[in-house]
Design an enzyme around this catalytic site. Structure first.
Site, PDB file in Angstrom:
ATOM      1  N   ASP A 126      23.140   6.954 -16.572  1.00 34.93           N
ATOM      2  CA  ASP A 126      24.615   6.925 -15.620  1.00 34.93           C
ATOM      3  C   ASP A 126      25.258   8.154 -15.332  1.00 34.93           C
ATOM      4  OD1 ASP A 126      23.817   4.483 -16.975  1.00 34.93           O
ATOM      5  OD2 ASP A 126      25.939   4.294 -17.793  1.00 34.93           O
ATOM      6  N   ASP A 216      28.490   6.221 -10.381  1.00 38.87           N
ATOM      7  CA  ASP A 216      27.657   6.438 -11.572  1.00 38.87           C
ATOM      8  C   ASP A 216      26.179   6.886 -11.078  1.00 38.87           C
ATOM      9  OD1 ASP A 216      29.538   5.936 -13.279  1.00 38.87           O
ATOM     10  OD2 ASP A 216      28.081   4.214 -14.253  1.00 38.87           O
ATOM     11  N   HIS A 264      24.910  -0.572 -11.803  1.00 37.29           N
ATOM     12  CA  HIS A 264      23.782   0.152 -11.840  1.00 37.29           C
ATOM     13  C   HIS A 264      22.743  -0.688 -11.064  1.00 37.29           C
ATOM     14  CE1 HIS A 264      26.066   1.801 -15.640  1.00 37.29           C
ATOM     15  NE2 HIS A 264      26.355   2.319 -14.271  1.00 37.29           N
ATOM     16  N   ASP A 266      19.338   0.143 -11.420  1.00 37.96           N
ATOM     17  CA  ASP A 266      18.112  -0.326 -12.008  1.00 37.96           C
ATOM     18  C   ASP A 266      17.813  -1.510 -13.018  1.00 37.96           C
ATOM     19  OD1 ASP A 266      19.990   0.735 -14.002  1.00 37.96           O
ATOM     20  OD2 ASP A 266      19.046   2.659 -14.656  1.00 37.96           O
ATOM     21  N   CYS A 371      17.916   3.176 -18.341  1.00 36.05           N
ATOM     22  CA  CYS A 371      19.191   3.839 -18.722  1.00 36.05           C
ATOM     23  C   CYS A 371      19.177   4.728 -19.519  1.00 36.05           C
ATOM     24  CB  CYS A 371      20.109   2.615 -19.186  1.00 36.05           C
ATOM     25  SG  CYS A 371      20.493   1.268 -18.267  1.00 36.05           S
TER      26      CYS A 371
HETATM   27  N1  ABU Z   1      23.471  -0.359 -17.208  1.00 36.08           N
HETATM   28  C1  ABU Z   1      22.567  -1.196 -16.833  1.00 36.08           C
HETATM   29  C2  ABU Z   1      23.288  -2.456 -16.886  1.00 36.08           C
HETATM   30  C3  ABU Z   1      22.632  -3.420 -15.837  1.00 36.08           C
HETATM   31  C4  ABU Z   1      22.921  -4.923 -16.116  1.00 36.08           C
HETATM   32  O1  ABU Z   1      23.399  -5.388 -17.225  1.00 36.08           O
HETATM   33  O2  ABU Z   1      22.688  -5.566 -14.760  1.00 36.08           O
END
Ligand code: ABU
Length: 393
Positions: A126, A216, A264, A266, A371
């Protein structure tokens, strides 16, 4: 557990046999991995209420408005999985560094505000973005994460000392006054229908205002010369614009998807290797982006439903799409959470060697295998994987 504020020991930071020079170099998410940061769960807290984020865990001891330490047994289990993952990477010859936790239960302040807690240092992705020889500290958009960069300063200082080619950059520290947040956002947003929420995502009308650049690092997906920046609950247009100007030798694109809770990129739009990208189920990319990929001969795989779909872990603010939050060891090898067997089978059928990693206990600390890591060195250089333009891309 590392003592607050101490420099990690050698065994925390390096494989014993690794005498290779330190070199910051990573242009994408799939070239062979040589050096990586793995987060820690130590001292993590459910953060104090703040305008940027809503935490409400009524069944797990932290109903709306309350905050405090993550349960000790959960922290221990997450740390065991993180440590085992770090050891597995070291055994494969990958250099592993770790952050230096601080006391995240402490009150923090700037001249503009006081906040009753920090957060943790589990998801390093992040905060840190490696693009080529540069490691960039993101602005972040939560007050509880404003000082999180301190956990990485011992490591960044050492990378800077050891690699004369490293560029160490930090995006402008944000003010995070009330002007950075739309008042009452969560009360309204949570009453909207899915269609209404998706319209807000599409129009980028979410919790952050445009008072200042906010992003982020985990909202940036690196595909060589092209960087894709997801507009989300933690990344605003101004943050995207700052990144675009900061990387003038790249093509930097703002993207959204059909995700009602974008946080995020990813766990939404996941590069697997040149020519292959995964999108996570219902989180479709905008049609123009999909067409841009197809026009450049990229295949888009729709991920199967995660194994964790029906069983969200206690105190987790992540979605089941953490299944797609994987770490490439190279373009043929993928670390996948061990219980995500359907996804592992799906990706094995595309020729990947799958490395199953027990990691479910880490989710409540902010994420999955992607992450939890930041690549510092991968082989390879800057390549252009998208020679053809399409629409705004
Ligand atoms: N930090 C990744 C969280 C992604 C999500 O829950 O979609």
């Amino acid at each position: 557990m590392t003592e607050y504020g101490t420099i990690p020991t050698d065994s925390d930071t390096q494989p014993v046999s690794d005498t290779r020079p330190v070199k910051v170099n990573a242009w994408n998410g799939w070239d062979p991995l040589r050096h990586v940061v793995v987060g820690r769960a130590d001292n993590a807290v459910v953060q104090a209420p703040e305008p940027a984020v809503r935490r409400d865990f009524p069944d797990d001891g932290y109903p709306l408005g309350t905050y405090g330490p993550m349960p000790a047994e959960m922290t221990a289990e997450a740390n065991e999985q993180l440590d085992n993952f770090a050891e597995m990477l070291r055994r494969r010859g990958i250099r592993v560094d770790r952050p230096t936790p601080v006391d995240f239960s402490q009150q923090v302040a700037t001249p503009d505000w006081t906040h009753d807690s920090m957060s943790g240092c589990m998801p390093p992705r992040d905060l840190l973005l490696t693009v080529g020889h540069e490691v960039l500290e993101a602005t972040m958009s939560y007050r509880s994460r404003w000082y999180e960069y301190l956990c990485y300063r011992p490591l960044l200082q050492r990378l800077f000392d050891d690699d004369p080619g490293m560029r160490w950059e930090a995006a402008p520290k944000p003010r995070l006054t009330d002007a950075s947040y739309h008042p009452g956002f969560w009360d309204t947003y949570n009453t909207l229908s899915t269609e209404e929420q998706l319209a807000r995502v599409r129009d980028y009308d979410l919790v952050l205002t445009e008072a200042e650049p906010l992003f982020d690092a985990a909202d940036v997906a690196r595909f060589g010369k092209d960087l894709f920046v997801q507009l989300s609950f933690v990344t605003n247009r101004s943050g995207y614009e700052w990144l675009r100007r900061h990387f003038p030798d790249h093509r930097v694109h703002a993207v959204t998807s059909t995700n009602t809770h974008p946080l995020h990129i990813d766990a939404t739009w996941v590069p697997l290797r040149p020519g292959l990208v995964l999108h996570c189920g219902e989180r479709l990319a905008d049609p123009e982006l999909m067409e841009f990929f197809r026009l450049n001969d990229w295949e888009i795989i729709e991920a199967v439903q995660p194994a964790s779909w029906e069983h969200p872990p206690k105190l987790s603010f992540c979605s089941p799409w953490l299944a797609g939050n994987m770490l490439n060891l190279d373009a043929n090898t993928l670390c996948i959470e061990e219980k995500e067997e359907p996804l592992a089978e799906q990706l094995a059928s595309y020729g990947f060697e799958i490395v199953p990693v027990p990691f479910r206990a880490v989710g409540p600390f902010g994420g999955g295998l992607h992450c939890a890591t930041v690549d510092i060195e991968r082989d390879g250089g800057l390549e252009d994987y998208f020679p053809r333009r399409h629409g705004r891309f």
